[in-house]
Design a protein around this motif. Structure first.
Motif, mmCIF file in Angstrom:
data_model
loop_
_atom_site.group_PDB
_atom_site.id
_atom_site.type_symbol
_atom_site.label_atom_id
_atom_site.label_comp_id
_atom_site.label_asym_id
_atom_site.label_seq_id
_atom_site.Cartn_x
_atom_site.Cartn_y
_atom_site.Cartn_z
ATOM 1 N N PHE A 1 61.431 57.561 81.351
ATOM 2 C CA PHE A 1 60.982 57.716 82.641
ATOM 3 C C PHE A 1 59.612 58.741 82.518
ATOM 4 N N SER A 2 59.423 59.101 81.045
ATOM 5 C CA SER A 2 58.134 59.931 80.849
ATOM 6 C C SER A 2 56.852 58.853 80.781
ATOM 7 N N LEU A 3 57.263 57.605 80.536
ATOM 8 C CA LEU A 3 56.291 56.736 80.371
ATOM 9 C C LEU A 3 55.424 56.381 81.803
ATOM 10 N N PRO A 4 54.242 56.084 81.891
ATOM 11 C CA PRO A 4 53.180 55.822 82.921
ATOM 12 C C PRO A 4 53.937 54.409 83.662
ATOM 13 N N ASP A 5 53.864 54.493 85.112
ATOM 14 C CA ASP A 5 54.182 53.180 85.805
ATOM 15 C C ASP A 5 53.515 51.958 85.202
ATOM 16 N N ASN A 6 54.100 50.996 85.151
ATOM 17 C CA ASN A 6 53.796 49.668 84.806
ATOM 18 C C ASN A 6 53.495 49.610 83.191
ATOM 19 N N THR A 7 54.216 50.500 82.666
ATOM 20 C CA THR A 7 53.962 50.169 81.201
ATOM 21 C C THR A 7 54.607 49.006 80.473
ATOM 22 N N VAL A 8 53.887 48.504 79.621
ATOM 23 C CA VAL A 8 54.287 47.088 79.130
ATOM 24 C C VAL A 8 55.161 47.252 78.038
ATOM 25 N N MET A 9 56.378 46.770 78.103
ATOM 26 C CA MET A 9 57.381 46.710 76.820
ATOM 27 C C MET A 9 57.959 45.237 76.538
ATOM 28 N N VAL A 10 58.498 45.316 75.402
ATOM 29 C CA VAL A 10 59.113 43.836 75.021
ATOM 30 C C VAL A 10 60.616 44.059 74.866
ATOM 31 N N LEU A 11 61.380 43.238 75.420
ATOM 32 C CA LEU A 11 62.606 43.249 75.083
ATOM 33 C C LEU A 11 62.998 42.094 74.122
ATOM 34 N N ILE A 12 63.495 42.916 73.247
ATOM 35 C CA ILE A 12 63.861 42.057 71.741
ATOM 36 C C ILE A 12 65.420 42.180 71.672
ATOM 37 N N PHE A 13 65.922 41.093 70.783
ATOM 38 C CA PHE A 13 67.081 41.035 70.312
ATOM 39 C C PHE A 13 67.302 42.171 69.270
ATOM 40 N N ASP A 14 68.587 42.717 69.297
ATOM 41 C CA ASP A 14 68.931 43.875 68.315
ATOM 42 C C ASP A 14 68.719 42.875 66.945
ATOM 43 N N GLY A 15 67.812 43.349 65.848
ATOM 44 C CA GLY A 15 67.713 42.667 64.639
ATOM 45 C C GLY A 15 66.447 42.176 64.535
ATOM 46 N N ASP A 16 65.857 41.963 65.828
ATOM 47 C CA ASP A 16 64.351 41.387 65.686
ATOM 48 C C ASP A 16 63.530 42.451 65.252
ATOM 49 N N ARG A 17 62.297 42.462 64.894
ATOM 50 C CA ARG A 17 61.470 43.239 64.716
ATOM 51 C C ARG A 17 60.146 43.068 65.351
ATOM 52 N N TRP A 18 59.605 44.113 66.154
ATOM 53 C CA TRP A 18 58.318 44.075 66.817
ATOM 54 C C TRP A 18 57.277 43.780 65.857
ATOM 55 N N SER A 19 56.412 42.809 66.175
ATOM 56 C CA SER A 19 55.218 42.607 65.593
ATOM 57 C C SER A 19 53.931 42.634 66.787
ATOM 58 N N GLU A 20 52.737 42.878 65.927
ATOM 59 C CA GLU A 20 51.636 42.956 67.158
ATOM 60 C C GLU A 20 51.054 41.592 67.533
ATOM 61 N N VAL A 21 51.790 40.501 67.006
ATOM 62 C CA VAL A 21 51.279 39.194 67.439
ATOM 63 C C VAL A 21 51.495 39.049 68.785
ATOM 64 N N ASN A 22 50.576 38.674 69.491
ATOM 65 C CA ASN A 22 50.931 38.263 70.953
ATOM 66 C C ASN A 22 50.916 36.670 71.079
ATOM 67 N N ILE A 23 52.187 36.294 71.169
ATOM 68 C CA ILE A 23 52.237 34.639 71.013
ATOM 69 C C ILE A 23 51.811 34.295 72.247
ATOM 70 N N GLY A 24 52.188 34.822 73.578
ATOM 71 C CA GLY A 24 51.867 34.176 74.713
ATOM 72 C C GLY A 24 50.507 34.202 75.277
ATOM 73 N N GLY A 25 49.463 35.129 74.530
ATOM 74 C CA GLY A 25 48.366 35.464 74.869
ATOM 75 C C GLY A 25 48.069 36.550 75.878
ATOM 76 N N GLY A 26 49.128 36.906 76.765
ATOM 77 C CA GLY A 26 49.241 38.125 77.352
ATOM 78 C C GLY A 26 47.953 38.240 78.162
ATOM 79 N N ASP A 27 47.498 39.514 78.583
ATOM 80 C CA ASP A 27 46.363 39.663 79.398
ATOM 81 C C ASP A 27 45.022 39.970 78.558
ATOM 82 N N GLU A 28 45.000 39.609 77.363
ATOM 83 C CA GLU A 28 43.750 40.053 76.406
ATOM 84 C C GLU A 28 42.914 38.991 76.699
ATOM 85 N N VAL A 29 41.638 39.480 76.993
ATOM 86 C CA VAL A 29 40.465 38.545 77.527
ATOM 87 C C VAL A 29 39.629 38.320 76.211
ATOM 88 N N ASP A 30 39.413 39.361 75.694
ATOM 89 C CA ASP A 30 38.555 39.242 74.381
ATOM 90 C C ASP A 30 39.605 39.310 73.045
#
Length: 191
Positions: free
Chosen positions: A67-96
Motif C-alpha cells: 500500500f506504499s506503492l503508487p496506484d497502478n504500479t506494475v508487478m509480476v506474479l511469479i511462482f515460488d522458485g521462479d526468479r525475476w528477470s528484466e526480459v519483457n517477453i510479452g512486449g509490454g508497453d515499451e515503445v522504444d
C-alpha cells in the motif's frame, strides 16, 4: 487507523509469470491480490506465488509495503522458485525497445519453449542455431531459472530439428532438380 484496517482498496497492474498477459485489479491486500491473480491467470490454487515489482524485481512481502506503492504500479506474479528477470517477453508497453543482445534473445526463446516446447518447430534456423550453440554451463545470469536438464533437452531438440530442416531442404532441392530435368527431357522429346 491504518489503510489495511479500513479495508482500503488500491489499484495495481499485474503481469503473469511470462509477461504475456497484464490485468488491472483493485485489491484489499496481498492475500486478495494473490487470489485475484490466481483466478485471472488460471494459476492452480495450490501454487505458491511471489509478487515482485516489474521494474526491478523487488519482492513485495507485506500489505504495508504494497500500500506504499503508487496506484497502478506494475508487478509480476511469479511462482515460488521462479526468479525475476528484466526480459519483457510479452512486449509490454515499451515503445522504444532497445535491440536485443544474444542472451536476451536466448532467454526469450527459452521462456517461450518452457511454456510450450512444441514452439521449437516454429523457430527460424538462426534461433535454432542459438539454442544449439548455447553454453548451458555458462555464467549468464538469465539462464538460472531453467534446469540443466531442460536446457540439455531443448538443445538436443534444436539440434535434431536443424538436422531435419536440413534434410527437408536437401530433399526439396533434389525434387526441384528432378522436376527441372524431367521438364527438359519432355521438351526435348517434343522437338
Amino acid at each position: 487507523m491504518s489503510r489495511r484496517n479500513d479495508k482500503a482498496k488500491k489499484p495495481f497492474k499485474i503481469l503473469n509469470r511470462d509477461r504475456s498477459a497484464k490485468k488491472g485489479i483493485v485489491v484489499e491486500g496481498m492475500e486478495d491480490l494473490f487470489n485475484k491473480g490466481r483466478t485471472r491467470f488460471g494459476y492452480p490454487e495450490s501454487q505458491k506465488l511471489t509478487l515482485v515489482l516489474e521494474e526491478d524485481g523487488t519482492e513485495i512481502e507485506d500489505d504495508e509495503y504494497l500500500f506504499s506503492l503508487p496506484d497502478n504500479t506494475v508487478m509480476v506474479l511469479i511462482f515460488d522458485g521462479d526468479r525475476w528477470s528484466e526480459v519483457n517477453i510479452g512486449g509490454g508497453d515499451e515503445v522504444d525497445s532497445k535491440p536485443q543482445n544474444i542472451f536476451t534473445k536466448l532467454e526469450e526463446i527459452l521462456v517461450k519453449l518452457e511454456q510450450n516446447p512444441s514452439r521449437i518447430a516454429l523457430l527460424s534456423e538462426q534461433d535454432l542455431e542459438l539454442l544449439v550453440d548455447l553454453d548451458i554451463h555458462g555464467s549468464y545470469q538469465g539462464f538460472h531459472r531453467f534446469s540443466a536438464d531442460f536446457l540439455k533437452d531443448i538443445q538436443k531438440a534444436a539440434e535434431n530439428h536443424m538436422i531435419q530442416k536440413g534434410q527437408l531442404r536437401d530433399t526439396i532441392g533434389l525434387l526441384e532438380l528432378y522436376h527441372q530435368t524431367n521438364q527438359a527431357n519432355t521438351k526435348r522429346k517434343k522437338t
